[in-house]
Write an enzyme that holds these catalytic residues in place. Structure first.
Site, PDB file in Angstrom:
ATOM      1  N   THR A  75     -32.331  15.871  49.947  1.00  9.97           N
ATOM      2  CA  THR A  75     -32.269  17.241  49.443  1.00  9.97           C
ATOM      3  C   THR A  75     -33.604  17.942  49.609  1.00  9.97           C
ATOM      4  O   THR A  75     -34.669  17.295  49.597  1.00  9.97           O
ATOM      5  CB  THR A  75     -31.882  17.244  47.949  1.00  9.97           C
ATOM      6  OG1 THR A  75     -32.034  18.559  47.409  1.00  9.97           O
ATOM      7  CG2 THR A  75     -32.776  16.303  47.147  1.00  9.97           C
ATOM      8  N   ASP A  76     -33.571  19.264  49.729  1.00 13.53           N
ATOM      9  CA  ASP A  76     -34.820  20.033  49.798  1.00 13.53           C
ATOM     10  C   ASP A  76     -35.556  20.025  48.470  1.00 13.53           C
ATOM     11  O   ASP A  76     -36.747  20.374  48.397  1.00 13.53           O
ATOM     12  CB  ASP A  76     -34.557  21.464  50.259  1.00 13.53           C
ATOM     13  CG  ASP A  76     -33.605  22.236  49.359  1.00 13.53           C
ATOM     14  OD1 ASP A  76     -33.089  21.674  48.371  1.00 13.53           O
ATOM     15  OD2 ASP A  76     -33.333  23.419  49.668  1.00 13.53           O
ATOM     16  N   GLU A  77     -34.893  19.583  47.399  1.00 17.44           N
ATOM     17  CA  GLU A  77     -35.540  19.568  46.092  1.00 17.44           C
ATOM     18  C   GLU A  77     -36.696  18.578  46.013  1.00 17.44           C
ATOM     19  O   GLU A  77     -37.520  18.651  45.093  1.00 17.44           O
ATOM     20  CB  GLU A  77     -34.512  19.299  44.988  1.00 17.44           C
ATOM     21  CG  GLU A  77     -33.503  20.417  44.848  1.00 17.44           C
ATOM     22  CD  GLU A  77     -32.633  20.293  43.607  1.00 17.44           C
ATOM     23  OE1 GLU A  77     -33.174  19.956  42.539  1.00 17.44           O
ATOM     24  OE2 GLU A  77     -31.417  20.522  43.713  1.00 17.44           O
ATOM     25  N   SER A 131     -35.881  10.980  41.897  1.00 16.68           N
ATOM     26  CA  SER A 131     -35.087   9.820  42.324  1.00 16.68           C
ATOM     27  C   SER A 131     -34.730   9.924  43.806  1.00 16.68           C
ATOM     28  O   SER A 131     -34.721   8.922  44.527  1.00 16.68           O
ATOM     29  CB  SER A 131     -33.822   9.682  41.467  1.00 16.68           C
ATOM     30  OG  SER A 131     -32.895  10.724  41.728  1.00 16.68           O
ATOM     31  N   LYS A 132     -34.444  11.130  44.280  1.00 15.29           N
ATOM     32  CA  LYS A 132     -34.126  11.307  45.703  1.00 15.29           C
ATOM     33  C   LYS A 132     -35.367  11.109  46.571  1.00 15.29           C
ATOM     34  O   LYS A 132     -35.292  10.527  47.662  1.00 15.29           O
ATOM     35  CB  LYS A 132     -33.526  12.692  45.938  1.00 15.29           C
ATOM     36  CG  LYS A 132     -32.143  12.897  45.321  1.00 15.29           C
ATOM     37  CD  LYS A 132     -31.101  11.959  45.933  1.00 15.29           C
ATOM     38  CE  LYS A 132     -30.740  12.341  47.347  1.00 15.29           C
ATOM     39  NZ  LYS A 132     -29.665  11.475  47.900  1.00 15.29           N
ATOM     40  N   TYR A 161     -33.943  14.113  38.826  1.00 18.23           N
ATOM     41  CA  TYR A 161     -33.056  14.042  39.991  1.00 18.23           C
ATOM     42  C   TYR A 161     -33.852  14.063  41.283  1.00 18.23           C
ATOM     43  O   TYR A 161     -33.705  13.182  42.137  1.00 18.23           O
ATOM     44  CB  TYR A 161     -32.057  15.200  39.976  1.00 18.23           C
ATOM     45  CG  TYR A 161     -31.437  15.457  41.336  1.00 18.23           C
ATOM     46  CD1 TYR A 161     -30.672  14.476  41.964  1.00 18.23           C
ATOM     47  CD2 TYR A 161     -31.639  16.662  42.014  1.00 18.23           C
ATOM     48  CE1 TYR A 161     -30.116  14.695  43.218  1.00 18.23           C
ATOM     49  CE2 TYR A 161     -31.094  16.883  43.265  1.00 18.23           C
ATOM     50  CZ  TYR A 161     -30.335  15.898  43.868  1.00 18.23           C
ATOM     51  OH  TYR A 161     -29.804  16.098  45.106  1.00 18.23           O
ATOM     52  N   LYS A 212     -21.231  22.939  39.522  1.00 16.74           N
ATOM     53  CA  LYS A 212     -22.221  23.621  40.341  1.00 16.74           C
ATOM     54  C   LYS A 212     -21.998  25.127  40.288  1.00 16.74           C
ATOM     55  O   LYS A 212     -20.901  25.612  39.957  1.00 16.74           O
ATOM     56  CB  LYS A 212     -22.146  23.118  41.782  1.00 16.74           C
ATOM     57  CG  LYS A 212     -22.328  21.614  41.920  1.00 16.74           C
ATOM     58  CD  LYS A 212     -23.747  21.169  41.632  1.00 16.74           C
ATOM     59  CE  LYS A 212     -23.938  19.693  41.955  1.00 16.74           C
ATOM     60  NZ  LYS A 212     -25.344  19.267  41.831  1.00 16.74           N
ATOM     61  N   PHE A 215     -18.283  15.850  46.978  1.00 16.46           N
ATOM     62  CA  PHE A 215     -18.195  17.123  47.692  1.00 16.46           C
ATOM     63  C   PHE A 215     -18.594  17.015  49.172  1.00 16.46           C
ATOM     64  O   PHE A 215     -17.762  17.173  50.073  1.00 16.46           O
ATOM     65  CB  PHE A 215     -19.059  18.156  46.958  1.00 16.46           C
ATOM     66  CG  PHE A 215     -19.351  19.408  47.716  1.00 16.46           C
ATOM     67  CD1 PHE A 215     -18.354  20.083  48.419  1.00 16.46           C
ATOM     68  CD2 PHE A 215     -20.635  19.947  47.716  1.00 16.46           C
ATOM     69  CE1 PHE A 215     -18.631  21.247  49.115  1.00 16.46           C
ATOM     70  CE2 PHE A 215     -20.922  21.110  48.401  1.00 16.46           C
ATOM     71  CZ  PHE A 215     -19.928  21.753  49.105  1.00 16.46           C
TER      72      PHE A 215
END
Length: 339
Positions: free
Chosen positions: A125-127, A156-157, A153, A192, A11
Protein backbone atom coordinates in the site's frame (compact mmCIF):
# COMPACT_ATOMS: atom_id res chain seq x y z
CA UNK A 1 0.89 -22.37 -14.26
CA UNK A 2 -0.55 -22.75 -10.76
CA UNK A 3 -1.33 -19.62 -8.72
CA UNK A 4 -1.96 -19.28 -5.00
CA UNK A 5 -4.03 -16.13 -4.39
CA UNK A 6 -4.21 -15.42 -0.67
CA UNK A 7 -7.02 -13.21 0.59
CA UNK A 8 -8.93 -14.00 -2.59
CA UNK A 9 -12.34 -13.72 -0.92
CA UNK A 10 -11.67 -10.07 -0.16
CA UNK A 11 -12.11 -7.00 -2.33
CA UNK A 12 -8.95 -6.72 -4.43
CA UNK A 13 -8.11 -10.43 -4.26
CA UNK A 14 -11.47 -11.51 -5.67
CA UNK A 15 -11.27 -8.94 -8.46
CA UNK A 16 -7.79 -10.25 -9.28
CA UNK A 17 -9.14 -13.80 -9.50
CA UNK A 18 -11.91 -12.68 -11.86
CA UNK A 19 -9.38 -10.75 -13.96
CA UNK A 20 -6.98 -13.69 -14.21
CA UNK A 21 -9.76 -16.18 -14.98
CA UNK A 22 -10.76 -14.03 -17.92
CA UNK A 23 -7.26 -13.09 -19.10
CA UNK A 24 -5.52 -16.42 -18.45
CA UNK A 25 -8.13 -19.21 -18.46
CA UNK A 26 -5.32 -21.75 -18.79
CA UNK A 27 -3.98 -20.94 -15.30
CA UNK A 28 -4.99 -22.93 -12.24
CA UNK A 29 -5.96 -20.70 -9.35
CA UNK A 30 -6.18 -21.76 -5.72
CA UNK A 31 -7.64 -19.20 -3.35
CA UNK A 32 -6.44 -19.28 0.27
CA UNK A 33 -8.57 -17.24 2.65
CA UNK A 34 -9.28 -17.31 6.38
CA UNK A 35 -12.73 -15.76 5.81
CA UNK A 36 -12.43 -13.13 8.50
CA UNK A 37 -15.22 -10.56 8.76
CA UNK A 38 -14.04 -8.90 5.51
CA UNK A 39 -13.83 -12.14 3.50
CA UNK A 40 -17.03 -13.15 1.74
CA UNK A 41 -17.09 -16.50 -0.01
CA UNK A 42 -20.30 -15.54 -1.81
CA UNK A 43 -18.17 -13.09 -3.79
CA UNK A 44 -16.41 -16.04 -5.44
CA UNK A 45 -19.63 -17.77 -6.53
CA UNK A 46 -18.97 -17.00 -10.25
CA UNK A 47 -15.78 -19.10 -10.21
CA UNK A 48 -16.44 -21.63 -7.45
CA UNK A 49 -17.49 -24.42 -9.79
CA UNK A 50 -14.83 -23.86 -12.44
CA UNK A 51 -12.46 -26.76 -13.06
CA UNK A 52 -9.35 -24.59 -12.77
CA UNK A 53 -10.37 -22.99 -9.46
CA UNK A 54 -10.18 -24.24 -5.90
CA UNK A 55 -10.93 -22.62 -2.55
CA UNK A 56 -9.10 -23.50 0.66
CA UNK A 57 -10.06 -21.98 3.98
CA UNK A 58 -6.83 -21.33 5.87
CA UNK A 59 -5.11 -18.73 8.02
CA UNK A 60 -1.84 -17.72 6.34
CA UNK A 61 -0.30 -17.38 9.82
CA UNK A 62 -0.96 -21.10 10.47
CA UNK A 63 2.46 -22.49 9.58
CA UNK A 64 1.51 -26.16 9.63
CA UNK A 65 -1.61 -25.71 7.52
CA UNK A 66 0.15 -23.50 4.97
CA UNK A 67 3.05 -25.94 4.69
CA UNK A 68 0.66 -28.82 4.06
CA UNK A 69 -1.09 -26.94 1.25
CA UNK A 70 2.21 -26.04 -0.40
CA UNK A 71 3.41 -29.63 -0.18
CA UNK A 72 0.27 -30.97 -1.87
CA UNK A 73 -0.36 -28.27 -4.46
CA UNK A 74 3.18 -27.04 -5.27
CA UNK A 75 2.25 -23.59 -6.64
CA UNK A 76 4.35 -21.75 -9.20
CA UNK A 77 3.28 -18.24 -8.16
CA UNK A 78 1.99 -16.78 -4.90
CA UNK A 79 0.19 -13.43 -4.88
CA UNK A 80 -0.42 -12.25 -1.33
CA UNK A 81 -3.48 -10.05 -0.92
CA UNK A 82 -4.28 -11.44 2.54
CA UNK A 83 -4.19 -8.62 5.07
CA UNK A 84 -6.02 -6.82 7.78
CA UNK A 85 -6.44 -3.45 6.12
CA UNK A 86 -8.78 -1.14 8.04
CA UNK A 87 -6.83 1.65 9.75
CA UNK A 88 -9.45 2.28 12.44
CA UNK A 89 -9.42 -1.38 13.44
CA UNK A 90 -5.61 -1.34 13.58
CA UNK A 91 -5.75 1.54 16.06
CA UNK A 92 -8.15 -0.44 18.25
CA UNK A 93 -6.31 -3.79 18.03
CA UNK A 94 -2.80 -3.65 16.51
CA UNK A 95 -1.95 -7.25 17.43
CA UNK A 96 -4.33 -8.75 14.87
CA UNK A 97 -2.64 -6.75 12.14
CA UNK A 98 0.84 -7.86 13.15
CA UNK A 99 -0.27 -11.49 13.24
CA UNK A 100 -1.75 -11.54 9.73
CA UNK A 101 0.27 -8.91 7.92
CA UNK A 102 3.71 -9.68 9.36
CA UNK A 103 3.70 -13.25 10.69
CA UNK A 104 1.40 -14.42 7.90
CA UNK A 105 3.76 -12.96 5.30
CA UNK A 106 6.74 -14.65 6.96
CA UNK A 107 4.95 -18.02 6.96
CA UNK A 108 4.25 -17.68 3.23
CA UNK A 109 7.83 -16.67 2.50
CA UNK A 110 9.16 -19.65 4.45
CA UNK A 111 6.86 -22.01 2.55
CA UNK A 112 8.02 -20.49 -0.74
CA UNK A 113 11.64 -21.09 0.27
CA UNK A 114 10.97 -24.67 1.33
CA UNK A 115 8.90 -25.81 -1.63
CA UNK A 116 10.28 -23.60 -4.37
CA UNK A 117 8.49 -20.84 -6.23
CA UNK A 118 8.80 -18.96 -9.51
CA UNK A 119 7.52 -15.73 -8.02
CA UNK A 120 6.19 -14.38 -4.78
CA UNK A 121 4.33 -11.09 -5.16
CA UNK A 122 3.50 -8.93 -2.15
CA UNK A 123 0.54 -6.57 -2.53
CA UNK A 124 1.31 -3.53 -0.40
CA UNK A 125 0.00 0.00 0.00
CA UNK A 126 1.05 3.62 -0.50
CA UNK A 127 0.34 4.12 3.20
CA UNK A 128 3.82 2.76 4.01
CA UNK A 129 5.17 6.13 2.82
CA UNK A 130 3.21 8.18 5.36
CA UNK A 131 1.55 11.27 3.94
CA UNK A 132 2.21 14.40 1.88
CA UNK A 133 1.35 18.02 2.74
CA UNK A 134 -1.76 19.50 1.16
CA UNK A 135 0.13 22.66 0.17
CA UNK A 136 2.69 20.78 -1.95
CA UNK A 137 0.73 19.31 -4.89
CA UNK A 138 4.05 18.91 -6.70
CA UNK A 139 5.16 16.13 -4.32
CA UNK A 140 4.42 12.46 -5.04
CA UNK A 141 5.41 9.07 -3.66
CA UNK A 142 8.04 7.31 -5.76
CA UNK A 143 9.68 3.93 -5.26
CA UNK A 144 12.59 5.80 -3.59
CA UNK A 145 10.40 7.58 -1.02
CA UNK A 146 11.47 6.49 2.50
CA UNK A 147 9.02 4.41 4.52
CA UNK A 148 7.39 6.58 7.19
CA UNK A 149 4.31 4.90 8.63
CA UNK A 150 1.50 6.56 10.56
CA UNK A 151 -0.73 3.73 11.83
CA UNK A 152 -0.32 0.18 13.11
CA UNK A 153 -1.81 -0.97 9.80
CA UNK A 154 0.74 0.83 7.64
CA UNK A 155 3.55 -0.21 9.99
CA UNK A 156 2.55 -3.85 9.61
CA UNK A 157 2.50 -3.56 5.81
CA UNK A 158 5.90 -1.83 5.76
CA UNK A 159 7.27 -4.61 7.97
CA UNK A 160 5.99 -7.21 5.51
CA UNK A 161 7.63 -5.35 2.61
CA UNK A 162 10.95 -5.29 4.45
CA UNK A 163 10.66 -9.01 5.16
CA UNK A 164 10.14 -9.68 1.45
CA UNK A 165 13.20 -7.63 0.55
CA UNK A 166 15.24 -9.41 3.21
CA UNK A 167 14.20 -12.85 1.94
CA UNK A 168 15.17 -11.81 -1.57
CA UNK A 169 18.58 -10.54 -0.53
CA UNK A 170 19.37 -13.26 2.04
CA UNK A 171 17.86 -16.33 0.41
CA UNK A 172 17.51 -15.29 -3.21
CA UNK A 173 13.71 -15.65 -3.08
CA UNK A 174 12.17 -14.30 -6.33
CA UNK A 175 9.92 -11.56 -4.95
CA UNK A 176 8.26 -8.44 -6.30
CA UNK A 177 6.27 -5.82 -4.40
CA UNK A 178 3.58 -3.40 -5.56
CA UNK A 179 2.31 -0.44 -3.56
CA UNK A 180 -1.05 0.84 -4.69
CA UNK A 181 -3.18 3.86 -3.99
CA UNK A 182 -6.77 3.62 -2.70
CA UNK A 183 -8.75 1.09 -4.71
CA UNK A 184 -12.46 1.32 -5.47
CA UNK A 185 -14.88 -0.79 -7.46
CA UNK A 186 -17.14 -3.87 -7.13
CA UNK A 187 -17.14 -6.12 -4.07
CA UNK A 188 -15.50 -3.67 -1.67
CA UNK A 189 -16.46 -4.34 1.95
CA UNK A 190 -18.84 -1.59 3.13
CA UNK A 191 -16.63 -0.27 5.91
CA UNK A 192 -14.51 1.61 3.37
CA UNK A 193 -15.37 5.15 2.33
CA UNK A 194 -17.08 4.72 -1.05
CA UNK A 195 -19.27 1.64 -0.38
CA UNK A 196 -20.09 2.89 3.12
CA UNK A 197 -21.34 6.20 1.76
CA UNK A 198 -23.35 4.47 -0.96
CA UNK A 199 -24.99 2.06 1.49
CA UNK A 200 -25.74 4.75 4.07
CA UNK A 201 -27.06 7.20 1.50
CA UNK A 202 -29.44 4.62 0.05
CA UNK A 203 -30.74 3.98 3.58
CA UNK A 204 -30.95 7.72 4.33
CA UNK A 205 -28.50 7.26 7.18
CA UNK A 206 -25.85 9.80 8.27
CA UNK A 207 -22.71 9.92 6.13
CA UNK A 208 -19.83 10.11 8.64
CA UNK A 209 -16.87 12.17 7.43
CA UNK A 210 -13.68 12.54 9.46
CA UNK A 211 -12.71 16.10 10.39
CA UNK A 212 -13.71 18.39 7.53
CA UNK A 213 -13.18 15.74 4.87
CA UNK A 214 -10.17 17.55 3.41
CA UNK A 215 -7.95 14.46 3.31
CA UNK A 216 -6.84 13.70 -0.24
CA UNK A 217 -6.50 10.20 -1.68
CA UNK A 218 -5.32 8.95 -5.07
CA UNK A 219 -8.08 6.65 -6.34
CA UNK A 220 -7.40 3.60 -8.53
CA UNK A 221 -10.10 1.50 -10.15
CA UNK A 222 -9.55 -2.07 -8.99
CA UNK A 223 -9.43 -3.65 -12.45
CA UNK A 224 -6.60 -1.31 -13.44
CA UNK A 225 -4.73 -2.48 -10.34
CA UNK A 226 -5.24 -6.13 -11.33
CA UNK A 227 -3.89 -5.44 -14.82
CA UNK A 228 -0.77 -3.87 -13.32
CA UNK A 229 -0.07 -6.88 -11.11
CA UNK A 230 -0.54 -9.21 -14.09
CA UNK A 231 2.08 -7.21 -16.01
CA UNK A 232 4.49 -7.33 -13.08
CA UNK A 233 4.14 -11.11 -12.83
CA UNK A 234 4.91 -11.52 -16.52
CA UNK A 235 8.28 -9.78 -16.12
CA UNK A 236 11.44 -11.70 -15.26
CA UNK A 237 12.95 -8.90 -13.18
CA UNK A 238 12.78 -9.73 -9.47
CA UNK A 239 13.43 -7.83 -6.26
CA UNK A 240 11.64 -4.78 -7.67
CA UNK A 241 9.09 -2.44 -6.10
CA UNK A 242 6.40 -0.86 -8.30
CA UNK A 243 4.13 2.01 -7.31
CA UNK A 244 0.65 1.72 -8.84
CA UNK A 245 -1.35 4.95 -8.79
CA UNK A 246 -4.50 6.19 -10.40
CA UNK A 247 -3.70 9.86 -11.14
CA UNK A 248 -7.08 10.59 -9.55
CA UNK A 249 -6.61 12.76 -6.47
CA UNK A 250 -9.84 13.62 -4.70
CA UNK A 251 -10.78 15.08 -1.34
CA UNK A 252 -12.93 12.77 0.76
CA UNK A 253 -15.67 15.37 1.12
CA UNK A 254 -15.88 15.83 -2.66
CA UNK A 255 -16.36 12.09 -3.16
CA UNK A 256 -19.14 12.02 -0.57
CA UNK A 257 -20.88 14.98 -2.24
CA UNK A 258 -20.50 13.31 -5.64
CA UNK A 259 -22.20 10.15 -4.28
CA UNK A 260 -25.03 12.23 -2.81
CA UNK A 261 -25.60 13.88 -6.17
CA UNK A 262 -25.48 10.60 -8.09
CA UNK A 263 -28.03 9.02 -5.76
CA UNK A 264 -30.16 12.18 -5.52
CA UNK A 265 -29.64 12.39 -1.77
CA UNK A 266 -29.33 15.63 0.24
CA UNK A 267 -25.89 16.75 1.40
CA UNK A 268 -27.57 17.31 4.75
CA UNK A 269 -26.91 13.62 5.43
CA UNK A 270 -23.20 14.44 5.75
CA UNK A 271 -22.14 14.32 9.40
CA UNK A 272 -18.68 15.50 10.44
CA UNK A 273 -17.15 13.32 13.14
CA UNK A 274 -14.00 13.50 15.28
CA UNK A 275 -10.97 12.94 13.13
CA UNK A 276 -9.03 9.67 13.18
CA UNK A 277 -5.85 9.59 15.29
CA UNK A 278 -2.77 10.25 13.16
CA UNK A 279 -4.93 10.71 10.06
CA UNK A 280 -2.72 11.10 6.95
CA UNK A 281 -3.62 14.19 4.92
CA UNK A 282 -2.63 13.31 1.37
CA UNK A 283 -1.52 10.28 -0.62
CA UNK A 284 -0.36 10.63 -4.22
CA UNK A 285 1.61 8.13 -6.27
CA UNK A 286 3.89 8.83 -9.19
CA UNK A 287 3.47 5.77 -11.47
CA UNK A 288 6.19 6.85 -13.91
CA UNK A 289 8.41 3.86 -13.17
CA UNK A 290 5.82 1.17 -13.91
CA UNK A 291 4.73 3.09 -17.00
CA UNK A 292 8.27 3.34 -18.36
CA UNK A 293 9.23 -0.23 -17.43
CA UNK A 294 6.03 -2.10 -18.25
CA UNK A 295 3.91 0.31 -20.26
CA UNK A 296 1.15 0.39 -17.65
CA UNK A 297 -1.16 3.34 -17.14
CA UNK A 298 -4.61 3.39 -15.50
CA UNK A 299 -7.32 3.11 -18.13
CA UNK A 300 -10.28 4.17 -16.00
CA UNK A 301 -10.94 7.84 -15.38
CA UNK A 302 -12.36 8.52 -11.94
CA UNK A 303 -15.56 10.08 -13.26
CA UNK A 304 -16.24 6.88 -15.20
CA UNK A 305 -15.07 4.46 -12.52
CA UNK A 306 -17.12 6.02 -9.74
CA UNK A 307 -20.28 5.90 -11.84
CA UNK A 308 -19.64 2.22 -12.67
CA UNK A 309 -19.04 1.54 -8.99
CA UNK A 310 -22.20 3.28 -7.82
CA UNK A 311 -24.21 1.42 -10.45
CA UNK A 312 -22.69 -1.89 -9.36
CA UNK A 313 -23.82 -1.32 -5.76
CA UNK A 314 -27.27 -0.38 -6.99
CA UNK A 315 -27.44 -3.58 -9.06
CA UNK A 316 -26.05 -5.83 -6.30
CA UNK A 317 -27.89 -4.69 -3.21
CA UNK A 318 -28.34 -8.29 -2.09
CA UNK A 319 -24.54 -8.67 -1.85
CA UNK A 320 -23.86 -5.72 0.43
CA UNK A 321 -27.17 -5.85 2.32
CA UNK A 322 -26.23 -9.37 3.48
CA UNK A 323 -22.95 -7.94 4.75
CA UNK A 324 -24.63 -5.06 6.54
CA UNK A 325 -27.04 -7.49 8.19
CA UNK A 326 -24.26 -9.98 9.02
CA UNK A 327 -26.00 -12.83 7.16
CA UNK A 328 -23.04 -13.27 4.80
CA UNK A 329 -20.97 -14.76 7.61
CA UNK A 330 -23.06 -17.92 7.55
CA UNK A 331 -22.59 -18.41 3.80
CA UNK A 332 -19.60 -20.71 4.06
CA UNK A 333 -21.26 -23.03 6.55
CA UNK A 334 -24.53 -22.94 4.63
CA UNK A 335 -22.98 -23.71 1.26
CA UNK A 336 -19.90 -25.75 2.09
CA UNK A 337 -20.11 -26.87 5.69
CA UNK A 338 -21.16 -30.41 4.76
CA UNK A 339 -18.78 -30.84 1.82
Amino acid sequence: MKFFVTGGAGFIGSNFIFYMEKKHPEYEIICLDKLTYAGNLATLAPVMEKQNFKFVRVDIADREAVSSIFEVEKPDVVVNFAAESHVDRSIEDPGVFLQTNVIGTQVLLDACRKYGIRRYHQVSTDEVYGDLPLDRPDLFFTEQTPLHTSSPYSASKASADLLCNAYHRTYGLPITISRCSNNYGPYQFPEKLIPLMIANALADKPLPVYGQGLNVRDWLYVEDHCAAIDLILEQEEIGQVYNIGGHNEMRNIDIVKLICKALDKPEGLITYVTDRKGHDMRYAIDPTFIHEKLGWLPETKFEDGIQKTIQWYLDHRDWWEEIVSGAYQTYYERMYGNR
